[in-house]
Motif scaffolding. Sequence first.
Motif, PDB file in Angstrom:
ATOM      1  N   PRO A 164       1.203   9.562   6.153  1.00  9.78           N
ATOM      2  CA  PRO A 164       1.925  10.101   6.824  1.00  9.78           C
ATOM      3  C   PRO A 164       1.578   9.499   8.493  1.00  9.78           C
ATOM      4  CG  PRO A 164       1.562  11.633   5.444  1.00  9.78           C
ATOM      5  CD  PRO A 164       0.692  10.439   5.169  1.00  9.78           C
ATOM      6  N   TRP A 165       2.220   9.001   9.566  1.00  5.30           N
ATOM      7  CA  TRP A 165       1.311   8.721  10.541  1.00  5.30           C
ATOM      8  C   TRP A 165       0.606  10.007  10.804  1.00  5.30           C
ATOM      9  CZ3 TRP A 165       0.493  11.211  15.378  1.00  5.30           C
ATOM     10  CH2 TRP A 165       1.160  13.084  15.415  1.00  5.30           C
ATOM     11  N   HIS A 166       0.573  10.863  10.862  1.00  6.78           N
ATOM     12  CA  HIS A 166      -1.104  11.563  11.426  1.00  6.78           C
ATOM     13  C   HIS A 166      -2.276  11.024  10.714  1.00  6.78           C
ATOM     14  CE1 HIS A 166       1.177  14.498   8.626  1.00  6.78           C
ATOM     15  NE2 HIS A 166      -0.179  14.606   8.269  1.00  6.78           N
ATOM     16  N   ASP A 167      -2.037  10.529   9.022  1.00  2.00           N
ATOM     17  CA  ASP A 167      -3.443   9.954   8.334  1.00  2.00           C
ATOM     18  C   ASP A 167      -3.314   8.419   8.567  1.00  2.00           C
ATOM     19  OD1 ASP A 167      -3.644  12.630   7.231  1.00  2.00           O
ATOM     20  OD2 ASP A 167      -1.605  11.724   4.818  1.00  2.00           O
ATOM     21  N   ARG A 168      -2.524   7.772   9.348  1.00  3.76           N
ATOM     22  CA  ARG A 168      -3.014   6.596   9.648  1.00  3.76           C
ATOM     23  C   ARG A 168      -3.407   5.918  11.455  1.00  3.76           C
ATOM     24  NH1 ARG A 168       3.253   6.136   8.231  1.00  3.76           N
ATOM     25  NH2 ARG A 168       3.497   5.453  10.300  1.00  3.76           N
ATOM     26  N   LEU A 169      -3.296   7.268  11.613  1.00  2.00           N
ATOM     27  CA  LEU A 169      -3.977   7.037  12.618  1.00  2.00           C
ATOM     28  C   LEU A 169      -5.556   6.421  13.082  1.00  2.00           C
ATOM     29  CD1 LEU A 169      -2.262   9.871  15.467  1.00  2.00           C
ATOM     30  CD2 LEU A 169      -2.192   6.921  15.665  1.00  2.00           C
ATOM     31  N   GLN A 170      -6.074   5.664  13.660  1.00  7.69           N
ATOM     32  CA  GLN A 170      -7.382   5.295  13.816  1.00  7.69           C
ATOM     33  C   GLN A 170      -7.868   5.013  15.243  1.00  7.69           C
ATOM     34  OE1 GLN A 170      -8.323   4.730  11.320  1.00  7.69           O
ATOM     35  NE2 GLN A 170      -7.687   4.713   9.815  1.00  7.69           N
ATOM     36  N   PRO A 171      -8.971   5.892  15.428  1.00  5.33           N
ATOM     37  CA  PRO A 171      -9.891   5.921  16.966  1.00  5.33           C
ATOM     38  C   PRO A 171      -9.051   4.861  17.619  1.00  5.33           C
ATOM     39  CG  PRO A 171     -11.339   6.454  15.211  1.00  5.33           C
ATOM     40  CD  PRO A 171      -9.926   6.108  14.380  1.00  5.33           C
ATOM     41  N   GLY A 172      -8.745   4.772  18.530  1.00  2.70           N
ATOM     42  CA  GLY A 172      -8.197   3.523  19.320  1.00  2.70           C
ATOM     43  C   GLY A 172      -6.877   3.636  19.481  1.00  2.70           C
ATOM     44  N   ASP A 173      -6.200   3.615  18.597  1.00  3.42           N
ATOM     45  CA  ASP A 173      -4.920   3.293  18.558  1.00  3.42           C
ATOM     46  C   ASP A 173      -4.078   4.256  19.852  1.00  3.42           C
ATOM     47  OD1 ASP A 173      -5.397   2.182  16.512  1.00  3.42           O
ATOM     48  OD2 ASP A 173      -4.364   3.428  15.085  1.00  3.42           O
ATOM     49  N   PRO A 214       1.028  -0.975  -0.337  1.00  3.72           N
ATOM     50  CA  PRO A 214       0.185  -0.077  -0.084  1.00  3.72           C
ATOM     51  C   PRO A 214       0.707   1.261  -0.311  1.00  3.72           C
ATOM     52  CG  PRO A 214      -1.058  -1.507   1.396  1.00  3.72           C
ATOM     53  CD  PRO A 214       0.982  -2.027   1.553  1.00  3.72           C
ATOM     54  N   GLY A 215      -0.319   1.972  -0.835  1.00  3.44           N
ATOM     55  CA  GLY A 215       0.828   3.729  -0.666  1.00  3.44           C
ATOM     56  C   GLY A 215       1.171   3.860   1.522  1.00  3.44           C
TER      57      GLY A 215
END
Length: 285
Positions: free
Chosen positions: A123-132, A119-120
């Motif tokens: 950045p870390w702030h775009d990979r974060l999900q609620p609960g991480d 996968p492309g």
Amino acid sequence: MATTSRCRRGSACRRCRPVGNNGTVTRSTARAARLDSVCAKAVDVAYAALTDAVDPAEVGEHLQAVAEGDRLVTHLFDCHLGGYQGWRWAVTVTRVSRSRQVTVCETVLLPGPDALLAPGWLPWHDRLQPGDLGVGDLLPTSFDDDRLAPGYLQSDDPAVEEVSWELGLGRSRVMSREGRADTAQRWYDGEHGPQAPISVAAPDTARCGACGFYLMLAGALRQAFGVCGNVYAPDDGRVVSVDHGCGAHSETLTGPAVTPVDELPTVYDDGEVETVTVRSGPAGD
């Protein structure tokens, strides 16, 4: 000042024609690279250079030769390397003008049209999900976060104004209108909105807005959201929408079951009754 040029054929040339008052302008077109026959036939040279660098078992059949430029050709071989399905080995060869000796420029591994690719990168702030975010983790907020606005700016939320302008207690940044709108939409579409399974299964009259355990929020969001304060409800301590619902509504009242009882005849206990013999006497006794 326009630059003009004329070819020897003059007006008979299809590439030259008058353009306004600029005279005859010559238009040039990019010429596609022509496949060099000598480099295209050098499959063995490309294969030998490739197998010197990798295991021959990882090199498959020759797929095609692609012209990259004048006397510059890339040979593509199928890749049998584990984990690289659909990839191809690429060996670029060339030769000098008027020479039939082919030399190797480079050897690389390239993805093909059906290659499995990772996968492309995000950045870390775009990979974060609620609960991480876990215990001890730090999540810094950027200075240009659209969800926040400086606390000294006037807000359209009176509750935010009261807090942000308190002398000595004001926050440096408060939630912007965009941030509140995004939060409200996320809450409304989430597990504590009207479309949650527990809300859909609840009676139509069991809505949080009419529940005694519903604690309204302050500010502009109070019109649509509050906090559940029922310890027995699954949403206790969580923000719920006003049209959310569950079976623990304060007005879901139950009482003792009323079952009609048949009236029974009078029953005497012989153990508590003393038997008295009555003798009939003459009249007047």
